[in-house]
Design an enzyme around this catalytic site. Sequence first.
Site, short mmCIF file in Angstrom:
data_model
loop_
_atom_site.label_atom_id
_atom_site.label_comp_id
_atom_site.label_asym_id
_atom_site.label_seq_id
_atom_site.Cartn_x
_atom_site.Cartn_y
_atom_site.Cartn_z
CB CYS A 74 0.05 0.29 5.89
SG CYS A 74 0.12 -1.31 5.13
CD GLU A 121 6.94 -0.25 8.59
OE1 GLU A 121 7.18 -0.15 7.38
OE2 GLU A 121 5.80 -0.48 9.04
#
Length: 186
Positions: A74, A121
């Site tokens: 990620c 996010e």
Amino acid sequence: MNNKVVSFENERLIVVDPDDNILGYKSKNVCHDGEGILHRAFSIFIFNSKNEVLMQQRADGKRLWPLIWSNSCCSHPRENETYEFATQRRLEEELGIKTHLTYLYKFQYHARYKNEGSENELCSVYIGKTNGLPKVNATEIADWKYFARNDLEEELSRNPEIFSPWFKMEWQQLKDNFWQKIENLK
């Protein structure tokens, strides 16, 4: 294994609104300070031919969630990077893997880590398949392991605190809504 530094606090991330419209660019450290500033991110789940998922334990030097287990890879697209470019770049930088990725969905989340900062996010989730073993970057990854779905479920129920908050949200979605796509990966 390599030790090349591939993540920098001053790299410029893409700041967005909840509809993913670009509002500007800010350094990674600023995006993660305090409650965080909403920015683009992505999560990648790599599976092998047995549909086991490659998991990584984040490196000890990570500012947020060090030594916590998470999905295969990620990170964030940087200023002027597309998701397609950034996902492939990061997959190779962290795991030494090249494979086709399939986009699944996007979601917004916020998670605070102690007094160190937050993830805030808009995260795009991708899946891919390979039978190759990773060549991990030690500056990013402390350990890795392939987990069978049932074994991962058991570990999650016994020790949920050892997994990243975004992984737990994403894994639930993968199980509930995308497992057929995972089984059909080529």
